[in-house]
Design a protein around this motif. Structure first.
Motif, short mmCIF file in Angstrom:
data_model
loop_
_atom_site.label_atom_id
_atom_site.label_comp_id
_atom_site.label_asym_id
_atom_site.label_seq_id
_atom_site.Cartn_x
_atom_site.Cartn_y
_atom_site.Cartn_z
N LYS A 171 0.87 -1.18 0.00
CA LYS A 171 0.00 0.00 0.00
C LYS A 171 0.91 1.24 0.00
CE LYS A 171 -3.95 -2.15 0.37
NZ LYS A 171 -4.79 -2.26 -0.84
N ILE A 173 1.41 5.11 0.65
CA ILE A 173 0.83 6.22 1.42
C ILE A 173 1.65 7.47 1.09
CG2 ILE A 173 0.34 7.12 3.73
CD1 ILE A 173 0.43 4.10 4.65
N LEU A 186 -5.71 7.90 9.59
CA LEU A 186 -5.36 6.68 8.84
C LEU A 186 -4.75 5.67 9.78
CD1 LEU A 186 -4.91 5.26 6.00
CD2 LEU A 186 -2.60 6.20 6.10
N ASP A 213 -2.28 4.79 -2.76
CA ASP A 213 -3.49 4.17 -2.23
C ASP A 213 -4.14 5.10 -1.20
OD1 ASP A 213 -3.45 1.38 -3.41
OD2 ASP A 213 -1.44 1.50 -2.55
N PHE A 214 -3.31 5.86 -0.50
CA PHE A 214 -3.81 6.83 0.48
C PHE A 214 -3.02 8.13 0.33
CE2 PHE A 214 -4.19 2.59 2.29
CZ PHE A 214 -5.54 2.55 2.63
#
Lengths: 248, 248
Positions: A171, A173, A186, A213-214
């Motif tokens: 993922k 970020i 988060l 993804d974030f």
């Protein structure tokens, strides 16, 4: 103990320049504290130059070749204005990344003090490694080494562009100044994660933001436009480490 | 626009020295970004020196006296190696502390870059003010001003020794490397708080540790002995701010 010769010193002084560090794969490190720390970490110092041989009694320098250097020679060799009485030659080599659980990707960090501080903080926080974009400043720049407290020599680090990021099973970020999700809202996602921080002036490049993804920001007061990137990195690394361990 | 005279420049160059900043209560600031930021914050620039008058068209410099300066004059005046085309004279004055809800006490921070970064981060985190011990480096040192992004001119700051701490109606939270309570296990106490950070080399002095209501540490990996004080300050300020607001 051998004396440090004029020609040897001349060769060593070339290592103040990035291009010679890159062609020889060697770098000079300076000062008792840094040298002791690296010895403790079992890192091999190829050669040691000192004007004060008493220094050598307390530590295990047995795998290093030792030279007596005059003070003026150490001044020439070192990049600090008032060098200490010891310096050493060490291999300018980073360790490859093995564990990919929690990596940091640095996109264009240009200021050596910031880069060194981020590396030092990553070690403190227990991050498994750092990926540097090709335009980051050189990790063996003496200012980076100093600010990192020598951790450049043991924290796993590799250089890759954004294409590497696309191939990771992790993922991503990305920290930004504009997007609205607060970092603190988060929780650390399951699986491998890569936290991305951008350059001091420009932040993270668009091509990399698109891979996120974030997208998160650290909330800051309206009285200031941004925070220092090394501080932001520290806050984000610790937040993500802790939301894992403590299950907050 | 007046020309910057030789004698005027000579007087201004004295402000590179701390003692003249202290006796005159003035300081030179450098660069477009910093100057624009201070104008936006309604801080008065007494005089402006520029080699590029076009710069002045975009901002409101109406309360400043403006001088045309040659490039070599700006080079003499400024402390950066490659100065930009604008500098200004400003009052070297900090604002008094009014709100005591969340203060930072800095005990002997000696490195200008660290001090400036801590001030910048304190503004970002919304801290109400900073107390500096008398042996901290000077807040109007050009490196501090630069690292703070000019926030030294508006964040309330005062200088006090530990006797001041004794008189405060506040919970004192001291960061140390040795004590065992993790910062992250401390929720922000009710009422006013003072977070204390110590010098780069020595940490917080014993006399101040003794005043602590809470001694906390930021957990760090065994591979490193400490973290950078500005990063530690950022992590601790944000943690204490958030455990309040979010009730974590």
């Amino acid at each position: 103990m051998n004396e440090l010769s004029k020609s040897h010193l001349k060769e060593l002084c070339k290592l103040k320049q990035k291009k010679f560090r890159e062609t020889t794969g060697k770098v000079i490190i300076e000062g008792t504290r840094l040298i002791d720390q690296l010895l403790q970490s079992k890192i091999i110092l190829e050669e040691i130059y000192t004007s004060n041989a008493d220094k050598l009694e307390n530590s295990d320098y047995s795998s290093s070749k030792i030279f007596h250097a005059e003070e003026f020679q150490l001044e020439k060799l070192c990049s600090t204005k008032h060098p200490q009485d010891i310096a050493a030659l060490i291999e300018a080599k980073t360790n490859p990344i093995k564990d990919k659980k929690f990596l940091l990707y640095l996109d264009g960090i240009g200021e050596p003090g910031n880069l060194g501080t981020i590396i030092r903080t990553a070690v403190a926080a227990g991050i498994s490694g750092i990926i540097l974009s090709p335009d980051c400043c050189e990790v063996f720049n003496p200012k980076v080494i100093r600010a990192s407290l020598g951790t450049v020599f043991f924290l796993p680090m590799e250089i890759h562009d954004e294409n590497w990021l696309k191939m990771q099973d992790a993922k991503i970020i990305v920290t930004t100044l504009n997007k609205s999700l607060s970092l603190f809202d988060l929780k650390r996602p399951e699986g491998n994660i890569i936290l991305v921080l951008g350059s001091e002036a420009e932040g993270v490049r668009k091509e990399i933001i698109e891979l996120a993804d974030f997208k998160v920001k650290i909330p800051i007061s309206k009285n200031i436009e941004s925070m220092n990137v090394a501080v932001a990195a520290g806050i984000a690394m610790y937040h993500l480490m802790l939301t894992d361990e403590h299950g907050k």
